[in-house]
Scaffold this active site. Structure first.
Site, mmCIF file in Angstrom:
data_model
loop_
_atom_site.group_PDB
_atom_site.id
_atom_site.type_symbol
_atom_site.label_atom_id
_atom_site.label_comp_id
_atom_site.label_asym_id
_atom_site.label_seq_id
_atom_site.Cartn_x
_atom_site.Cartn_y
_atom_site.Cartn_z
ATOM 1 N N LYS A 9 36.521 33.469 30.786
ATOM 2 C CA LYS A 9 37.325 32.655 31.317
ATOM 3 C C LYS A 9 37.730 32.872 32.848
ATOM 4 C CE LYS A 9 40.332 35.237 28.654
ATOM 5 N NZ LYS A 9 39.482 36.140 27.994
ATOM 6 N N ARG A 84 48.956 34.656 24.928
ATOM 7 C CA ARG A 84 48.146 35.684 24.149
ATOM 8 C C ARG A 84 48.400 36.017 23.008
ATOM 9 N NH1 ARG A 84 44.819 37.557 28.315
ATOM 10 N NH2 ARG A 84 43.748 39.415 27.680
ATOM 11 N N ARG A 123 29.738 44.380 33.703
ATOM 12 C CA ARG A 123 30.761 43.520 34.713
ATOM 13 C C ARG A 123 31.210 44.561 35.881
ATOM 14 N NH1 ARG A 123 36.038 40.362 33.028
ATOM 15 N NH2 ARG A 123 36.219 42.576 31.965
ATOM 16 N N ARG A 153 36.106 47.977 35.839
ATOM 17 C CA ARG A 153 37.278 47.958 35.497
ATOM 18 C C ARG A 153 37.554 49.244 34.402
ATOM 19 N NH1 ARG A 153 39.170 41.851 33.662
ATOM 20 N NH2 ARG A 153 40.098 42.903 32.027
ATOM 21 N N ARG A 164 40.181 46.004 23.042
ATOM 22 C CA ARG A 164 40.483 44.644 23.264
ATOM 23 C C ARG A 164 40.175 43.620 22.395
ATOM 24 N NH1 ARG A 164 37.886 45.007 28.665
ATOM 25 N NH2 ARG A 164 38.528 42.825 28.946
HETATM 26 P P1 AP5 Z 1 34.836 36.900 33.006
HETATM 27 O O1 AP5 Z 1 34.866 35.463 33.398
HETATM 28 O O2 AP5 Z 1 35.146 38.154 33.736
HETATM 29 O O3 AP5 Z 1 35.333 36.905 31.444
HETATM 30 P P2 AP5 Z 1 36.847 36.872 30.957
HETATM 31 O O4 AP5 Z 1 36.943 36.104 29.736
HETATM 32 O O5 AP5 Z 1 37.797 36.420 32.283
HETATM 33 O O6 AP5 Z 1 37.244 38.564 30.551
HETATM 34 P P3 AP5 Z 1 38.579 39.507 30.697
HETATM 35 O O7 AP5 Z 1 37.909 40.863 30.407
HETATM 36 O O8 AP5 Z 1 38.973 39.138 32.247
HETATM 37 O O9 AP5 Z 1 39.549 38.922 29.962
HETATM 38 P P4 AP5 Z 1 40.609 39.607 29.035
HETATM 39 O O10 AP5 Z 1 41.237 38.359 28.339
HETATM 40 O O11 AP5 Z 1 40.173 40.744 28.387
HETATM 41 O O12 AP5 Z 1 41.325 40.285 30.308
HETATM 42 P P5 AP5 Z 1 42.452 39.786 31.211
HETATM 43 O O13 AP5 Z 1 42.211 39.998 32.540
HETATM 44 O O14 AP5 Z 1 42.971 38.404 30.796
HETATM 45 O O15 AP5 Z 1 33.275 37.253 32.498
HETATM 46 C C1 AP5 Z 1 32.945 38.506 32.239
HETATM 47 C C2 AP5 Z 1 31.642 39.108 32.446
HETATM 48 O O16 AP5 Z 1 30.564 37.986 32.233
HETATM 49 C C3 AP5 Z 1 31.472 38.894 34.060
HETATM 50 O O17 AP5 Z 1 30.752 40.088 34.483
HETATM 51 C C4 AP5 Z 1 30.896 37.723 34.168
HETATM 52 O O18 AP5 Z 1 30.155 37.569 35.677
HETATM 53 C C5 AP5 Z 1 30.051 37.394 33.073
HETATM 54 N N1 AP5 Z 1 29.868 36.195 32.752
HETATM 55 C C6 AP5 Z 1 30.623 35.076 32.861
HETATM 56 N N2 AP5 Z 1 29.792 33.946 32.174
HETATM 57 C C7 AP5 Z 1 28.605 34.289 31.898
HETATM 58 C C8 AP5 Z 1 27.615 33.442 31.282
HETATM 59 N N3 AP5 Z 1 27.725 32.152 31.031
HETATM 60 N N4 AP5 Z 1 26.378 34.163 31.229
HETATM 61 C C9 AP5 Z 1 26.409 35.578 31.479
HETATM 62 N N5 AP5 Z 1 27.262 36.375 31.935
HETATM 63 C C10 AP5 Z 1 28.569 35.506 32.174
HETATM 64 O O19 AP5 Z 1 43.639 40.789 30.593
HETATM 65 C C11 AP5 Z 1 43.598 42.160 30.830
HETATM 66 C C12 AP5 Z 1 44.801 43.090 30.196
HETATM 67 O O20 AP5 Z 1 45.821 42.552 30.781
HETATM 68 C C13 AP5 Z 1 44.925 42.615 28.743
HETATM 69 O O21 AP5 Z 1 44.060 43.429 27.954
HETATM 70 C C14 AP5 Z 1 46.278 42.831 28.497
HETATM 71 O O22 AP5 Z 1 46.602 44.424 28.727
HETATM 72 C C15 AP5 Z 1 47.081 42.259 30.005
HETATM 73 N N6 AP5 Z 1 47.476 41.129 29.881
HETATM 74 C C16 AP5 Z 1 47.031 39.964 30.632
HETATM 75 N N7 AP5 Z 1 47.574 38.967 29.807
HETATM 76 C C17 AP5 Z 1 48.381 39.302 29.078
HETATM 77 C C18 AP5 Z 1 49.594 38.228 28.639
HETATM 78 N N8 AP5 Z 1 49.347 37.176 28.638
HETATM 79 N N9 AP5 Z 1 50.300 39.120 27.692
HETATM 80 C C19 AP5 Z 1 50.201 40.426 27.670
HETATM 81 N N10 AP5 Z 1 49.197 41.330 28.293
HETATM 82 C C20 AP5 Z 1 48.408 40.689 28.948
#
Ligand code: AP5
Length: 205
Positions: A9, A84, A123, A153, A164
């Site tokens: 994402k 979410r 990552r 992270r 997660r």
């Molecule tokens: P990446 O692009 O980083 O993936 P992502 O989907 O953004 O993953 P996240 O782990 O950031 O998502 P998340 O939803 O768990 O975390 P968030 O930060 O929102 O890609 C992942 C890896 O793959 C990278 O190394 C990239 O280079 C690689 N990659 C990408 N595309 C690729 C491809 N095509 N091929 C190969 N490799 C590839 O949330 C974190 C925490 O914050 C949550 O757990 C929660 O505690 C809190 N939080 C955030 N938002 C909320 C909310 N709205 N409500 C409540 N809590 C929240």
């Protein structure tokens, strides 16, 4: 942007917002920056984020509402990591209605769990500029963008990744059906090169 942790994402949000010339907001990035800076807000969020739980909805709503009502969002925007759960989606509807805006599309990036676990364990993010990268076997620990140190992270430990994914299945995945019923969901195959995934998303828009 909808999709499991590690589906890509953040990676795609950056590319798509650049191509469309609109800002994107990542609730995860905002939370991590607050935690890093040790703010009161960050202190409240830390335990949830680092254990793979969602932070309480109220901690997120103000961030999103301020953003939607800001000048930056006037010509459109992309949300990454919000909503979410159903309560957040309902709240978003009310915020958008108040602002006279509506969601055009919900992009759901689909990748299977095995690949997700592999991606997240590889990552790294830059401690300084937060750029996301993939740890390569050469052992290079420097950010390609700013030369800063790459770190893992705290929620990318295998046990937290599993937690997660479980939280995603239980709380976030119901949004797929929710937005499908509204007729605005687009499923995107998140495998293959990053460029290929961007192309699929742009074609779907
Ligand atoms: P990446 O692009 O980083 O993936 P992502 O989907 O953004 O993953 P996240 O782990 O950031 O998502 P998340 O939803 O768990 O975390 P968030 O930060 O929102 O890609 C992942 C890896 O793959 C990278 O190394 C990239 O280079 C690689 N990659 C990408 N595309 C690729 C491809 N095509 N091929 C190969 N490799 C590839 O949330 C974190 C925490 O914050 C949550 O757990 C929660 O505690 C809190 N939080 C955030 N938002 C909320 C909310 N709205 N409500 C409540 N809590 C929240």
């Amino acid at each position: 942007m909808l999709g499991a942790p590690g589906a890509g994402k953040g990676t795609q949000a950056e590319k798509i917002s650049e191509q469309l010339g609109i800002p994107h907001v990542s609730t995860g990035d905002i939370l991590r920056a607050q935690i890093k800076d040790g703010t009161e807000y960050g202190k409240k969020a830390k335990e949830y984020v680092e254990s793979g739980e969602l932070v309480p909805d109220e901690l997120i709503f103000d961030i999103i509402e301020d953003f939607i009502n800001s000048d930056r969002a006037r010509n459109g925007f992309l949300l990454d990591g919000f909503p979410r759960n159903i309560a957040q989606a309902e709240k978003l509807n009310r915020m958008l209605e108040k602002a006279g805006a509506e969601l055009d599309k919900v992009i759901n990036i689909v990748v299977d769990n095995e690949e997700i676990i592999q991606r997240l364990s590889m990552r790294r993010i830059c401690r300084d500029c937060r750029q996301v990268s993939i740890f390569d076997q050469s052992g290079d620990e420097e950010c390609g963008r700013c030369g800063g140190t790459l770190i893992k992270r705290k929620d990318d430990r295998e046990d937290v990744i599993r937690q997660r994914l479980e939280v995603y299945d239980r709380q976030t995945h119901p949004l797929v059906e929710y937005y499908r019923n509204k007729g605005i969901l687009v499923n995107i195959d998140g495998t293959g090169t990053m460029e290929k995934v961007t192309e699929r998303i742009m074609d779907s828009l």
